[in-house]
Design a protein around this motif. Structure first.
Motif, PDB file in Angstrom:
ATOM      1  N   ALA A   9       0.861  -1.182   0.000  1.00 33.88           N
ATOM      2  CA  ALA A   9       0.000   0.000   0.000  1.00 33.88           C
ATOM      3  C   ALA A   9       0.899   1.233   0.000  1.00 33.88           C
ATOM      4  N   GLY A  14      -3.149   0.615  -3.745  1.00 34.16           N
ATOM      5  CA  GLY A  14      -2.728  -0.757  -3.525  1.00 34.16           C
ATOM      6  C   GLY A  14      -1.969  -1.250  -4.751  1.00 34.16           C
ATOM      7  N   TRP A  42      -8.690  -5.838  -0.102  1.00 37.63           N
ATOM      8  CA  TRP A  42      -8.692  -4.413  -0.405  1.00 37.63           C
ATOM      9  C   TRP A  42     -10.079  -3.882  -0.726  1.00 37.63           C
ATOM     10  N   VAL A  48      -7.365   1.994   0.960  1.00 33.85           N
ATOM     11  CA  VAL A  48      -7.013   1.737  -0.432  1.00 33.85           C
ATOM     12  C   VAL A  48      -8.160   2.215  -1.321  1.00 33.85           C
ATOM     13  N   VAL A  51      -6.316   0.341  -7.242  1.00 35.18           N
ATOM     14  CA  VAL A  51      -5.325  -0.740  -7.292  1.00 35.18           C
ATOM     15  C   VAL A  51      -4.557  -0.651  -8.602  1.00 35.18           C
TER      16      VAL A  51
END
Length: 359
Positions: A9, A14, A42, A48, A51
């Motif tokens: 992270a 993420g 996540w 987060v 991603v």
């Protein structure tokens, strides 16, 4: 041993980094299990907000599934007289991962830099933001190894402009950035030298907020200028008729002649599976296409051409596969359709992303 997938992270980003650079980040069961688990975690992590997936090393995001391991599994399982292929679990987990990515509740960004093939398409092209570079070499090369586009590849290629997806799937073509965008497998072009700065910017801001400062206009897609002969040739009903039309176009279009030669070198069974699979997937949601691909994959896992194709291309590297059946007319059309239906082999069920994330 170093971890095969690294998770981190950074700010609110993420990061998933595939970490098998010596194997071009090829996916195995351990990797897809870990990725599926981390993405589920996540989903509910307020720290987060988006991603990013990328590959370690300088060769690419991911060259696909680890076909050497698949070949070893096929040989060992057949030698044992059992039918419990480990690859079955790999496919099931990988397809659930692809499905979750397609409906991920947070922005999912993929850096499709370098080789992004087969399973690499599955972990990138289903995402919300797909980034290609001047180094991108993307495609679904499965017919070369006696297989067919899976990981939702039939669904993706069915939605390419005109018949371009059939051309890509049957020829097992490898495409640069512009054609990858044209095929609908990617969205934006960013020079590879800007990726590190883009990743850093994403630690605090969303992709939509920062993309204008990094994206550039891609080169013209070669597939665009080929659309006329592609649409005509691949609108033929059968693979045999497609080859006939490519031969006719090849008199004035060298690329059509090369496409014909490429197709003739592929597994006849894989070609007919690909043609049927992509056409049927044009009417299906991704989830239904994945279930059908899984069923067909079980047949190929137990058949002749998949193992033979891997042997010829990866194990012995003689590039001389001995396909069985050896010609298109010898392939039973009824069996091709049956391959995509639930049969005697292990079945496969997808869950909704919410169920996946909380199971």
């Amino acid at each position: 041993m170093a971890a095969e997938v690294l998770f981190e992270a950074r700010g609110t980003l993420g990061v998933i980094r595939l970490n098998r650079p010596g194997a071009m980040n090829a996916l195995n069961l351990n990797m897809v299990r870990q990725m599926l688990h981390q993405l589920q975690e996540w989903c509910d992590d307020p720290g987060v907000s988006q991603v990013l997936v990328l590959g370690a090393g300088d060769r690419g995001l991911c060259a696909g599934g680890d076909v050497r391991s698949i070949y070893e599994d096929i040989r060992a399982t057949r030698a044992s007289g059992r039918d419990d292929y480990t690859t079955t679990e790999f496919f099931a987990t990988e397809f659930r991962l692809n499905h979750l990515i397609s409906q991920y509740p947070k922005p999912y960004i993929a850096f499709m830099d370098g080789a992004t093939l087969g399973g690499g398409i599955g972990i990138s092209a289903h995402g919300r933001h797909r980034v290609v570079t001047e180094r991108t070499k993307a495609g679904m090369p499965e017919t070369t190894i006696g297989y067919f586009p899976d990981v939702g590849g039939t669904h993706l290629l069915a939605r390419s402009p005109g018949r371009a997806g059939l051309h890509a799937g049957l020829t097992a073509g490898i495409f640069g950035a512009a054609d990858t965008i044209h095929l609908g497998l990617a969205d934006v072009y960013v020079p590879s030298g800007k990726l590190a700065a883009l990743a850093e910017a994403l630690e605090q801001e969303t992709f939509d907020q920062v993309k204008a400062g990094f994206t550039e206009t891609p080169p013209v897609a070669p597939l665009r200028s080929a659309q006329d002969w592609i649409d005509d040739a691949y609108s033929a009903e059968t693979a045999e008729e497609i080859l006939e039309r490519l031969a006719a176009w090849g008199a004035t279009h060298p690329d059509a002649a090369r496409a014909r030669e490429d197709i003739l070198s592929k597994s006849p069974t894989a070609l007919k599976l690909t043609l049927h699979g992509i056409r049927e997937a044009s009417r299906l949601e991704l989830s239904a296409a994945l279930v059908r691909e899984y069923a067909a994959g079980q047949h190929q896992l137990r058949g002749h051409d998949f193992a033979e194709g891997i042997r010829a291309q990866v194990i012995d590297r003689d590039r001389s596969p001995r396909w069985d059946p050896a010609t298109l007319p010898e392939v039973d059309e009824m069996r091709i359709e049956e391959h995509f239906l639930p049969g005697p082999h292990p079945t496969f069920e997808l869950f909704s992303p919410i169920q996946e994330a909380h199971s």
